[in-house]
Design an enzyme around this catalytic site. Structure first.
Site, PDB file in Angstrom:
ATOM      1  N   ASP A  63      -1.663   6.989   1.955  1.00 37.63           N
ATOM      2  CA  ASP A  63      -1.948   7.954   0.899  1.00 37.63           C
ATOM      3  C   ASP A  63      -2.162   7.182  -0.407  1.00 37.63           C
ATOM      4  O   ASP A  63      -1.245   6.518  -0.897  1.00 37.63           O
ATOM      5  CB  ASP A  63      -0.780   8.933   0.762  1.00 37.63           C
ATOM      6  CG  ASP A  63      -1.120  10.143  -0.086  1.00 37.63           C
ATOM      7  OD1 ASP A  63      -2.297  10.280  -0.493  1.00 37.63           O
ATOM      8  OD2 ASP A  63      -0.219  10.961  -0.354  1.00 37.63           O
TER       9      ASP A  63
ATOM     10  N   ASP B 286      -8.580  10.493   0.013  1.00 36.43           N
ATOM     11  CA  ASP B 286      -7.509   9.583  -0.397  1.00 36.43           C
ATOM     12  C   ASP B 286      -6.374   9.439   0.612  1.00 36.43           C
ATOM     13  O   ASP B 286      -5.358   8.821   0.302  1.00 36.43           O
ATOM     14  CB  ASP B 286      -6.943  10.006  -1.751  1.00 36.43           C
ATOM     15  CG  ASP B 286      -6.349  11.410  -1.722  1.00 36.43           C
ATOM     16  OD1 ASP B 286      -6.628  12.163  -0.772  1.00 36.43           O
ATOM     17  OD2 ASP B 286      -5.604  11.751  -2.661  1.00 36.43           O
ATOM     18  N   GLU B 287      -6.516   9.976   1.829  1.00 38.10           N
ATOM     19  CA  GLU B 287      -5.443   9.793   2.798  1.00 38.10           C
ATOM     20  C   GLU B 287      -6.000   9.833   4.220  1.00 38.10           C
ATOM     21  O   GLU B 287      -7.032  10.440   4.494  1.00 38.10           O
ATOM     22  CB  GLU B 287      -4.337  10.839   2.633  1.00 38.10           C
ATOM     23  CG  GLU B 287      -4.776  12.275   2.805  1.00 38.10           C
ATOM     24  CD  GLU B 287      -3.615  13.249   2.730  1.00 38.10           C
ATOM     25  OE1 GLU B 287      -2.521  12.921   3.236  1.00 38.10           O
ATOM     26  OE2 GLU B 287      -3.808  14.334   2.171  1.00 38.10           O
TER      27      GLU B 287
END
Length: 361
Positions: A16, A111-112
């Protein structure tokens, strides 16, 4: 993918990125570093917060909050508009680093992502060492920090990645899972949102221990099929696999006419039809495209193509009509046409799409 056994549990990493959009802005604009930064819309309008730097989070500013509320909580906050194409490019670079470690990567957003590293022998076979290697690679290549969670299933890995943010790692091995879950507030469990948590509170359930006490039948009666899932995760069971996405280079559709065509209006009808079909196929594969190509084959079987690439993805079949018209005007018209085709390329998973632009307007 190597299957896990009771003696060899799965090894799942959840990566993350830390305050991703805000961190990219602070990386690219050093004058913003250390300042309370909000990436989002107009605080005087109806925009929402896309990302909040850690400096502004201490004022209670969070993603999805209205920018108006964010300014009320932190009048000193600096607001910048999102640069979607930059975040997408950085995300693609990060994804390439992940694929250096394993092909089993499941992006959840820009983003993860989850990674299944079960059975890998690199880094002494240690998922913790692999996660730290990947975090170091991301920092070296992008200048951004990432946090990681390591465990034997997706739920626990995701929870773990939030424990030591920012720029940290947490590991939940099988031996520690029961104790960890026991004290975990139910709001932290995957799939339990505010509405479900409220219903569980009414049933006297506030922690993992409370959730374990409820029979599976009672949870199923209250929540349907999701009830069984809640029962399983309370006991540390989450068998969801990593859904790695196959790489598609292009998606297209074409048709050959029974009789050669030379009429612009008829040809455009056919081009639009192929466009609709190609876009539908792309949607089924959960992809979006930045490049569109028009193909034309003449009566003598020679063919030409014309392409155009956008910085933002095509968001509908209709959005491609303008560019198809322009590409069609650039096609030489010396012979009747026997085939037309439309192809979308420069593809990325739709899951990586950012929130709709209108949210930030």
């Amino acid at each position: 993918m190597t299957a896990s056994t009771p003696l060899s549990p799965r090894k799942i990493i959840h990566i993350d990125m830390d305050a991703f959009y805000a961190s990219v802005e602070q990386r690219d604009f050093p004058e913003l570093r250390g300042l309370p930064l909000v990436v989002g819309g107009d605080p005087s309008g109806r925009g929402v917060v896309a990302a909040a730097s850690y400096e502004v989070r201490k004022f209670g500013v969070r993603s999805a909050m209205s920018c108006y509320e964010a300014r009320k909580r932190c009048p000193e906050a600096i607001f910048v508009r999102p640069r979607f194409e930059v975040y997408q490019a950085v995300s693609r670079d990060i994804r390439q680093l992940m694929h250096r470690l394993t092909p089993h990567v499941e992006p959840l957003s820009l983003d993860e992502a989850y990674l299944d590293v079960t059975g890998l022998s690199v880094h002494k076979g240690s998922a913790t060492l692999m996660a730290n290697w990947l975090r170091a690679q991301i920092l070296a290549h992008t200048g951004l920090t990432a946090s990681a969670g390591v465990s034997f299933n997706k739920m626990l890995a995701k929870i773990a990645s939030d424990i030591n943010k920012p720029n940290g790692i947490a590991v939940i091995p099988p031996a520690d899972a029961d104790a960890f879950i026991s004290t975990l507030p139910i709001e932290r469990f995957h799939g339990i949102g505010k509405a479900t948590a409220k219903r569980l509170h009414a049933m006297g359930v506030r922690t993992g221990t409370d959730l374990r006490r409820l029979p599976a039948a009672a949870l199923v009666q209250e929540f349907g099929k999701r009830g069984q899932f809640y029962h399983d995760i309370a006991h540390g069971r989450d068998e969801r696999t990593i859904k790695s996405q196959r790489t598609h280079k292009s998606v297209g559709s074409e048709t050959t006419f029974r009789d050669n065509l030379d009429d612009d209006a008829e040809l455009k009808v056919q081009i639009y039809a192929q466009n609709e079909d190609a876009f539908y196929q792309m949607q089924k594969k959960q992809l979006v495209a930045h490049t569109i190509t028009l193909k034309v084959k003449y009566a003598d079987f020679t063919q030409v193509t014309r392409s155009h690439t956008l910085s933002t993805a095509f968001d509908s079949a209709e959005s491609a009509h303008y560019w198809l018209d322009k590409l069609f005007l650039d096609i030489p018209r010396h012979l009747p046409i026997r085939l037309v085709g439309v192809t979308f390329s420069s593809l990325v998973p739709a899951a990586l799409l950012l929130p709709q632009l209108k949210l930030f307007e």
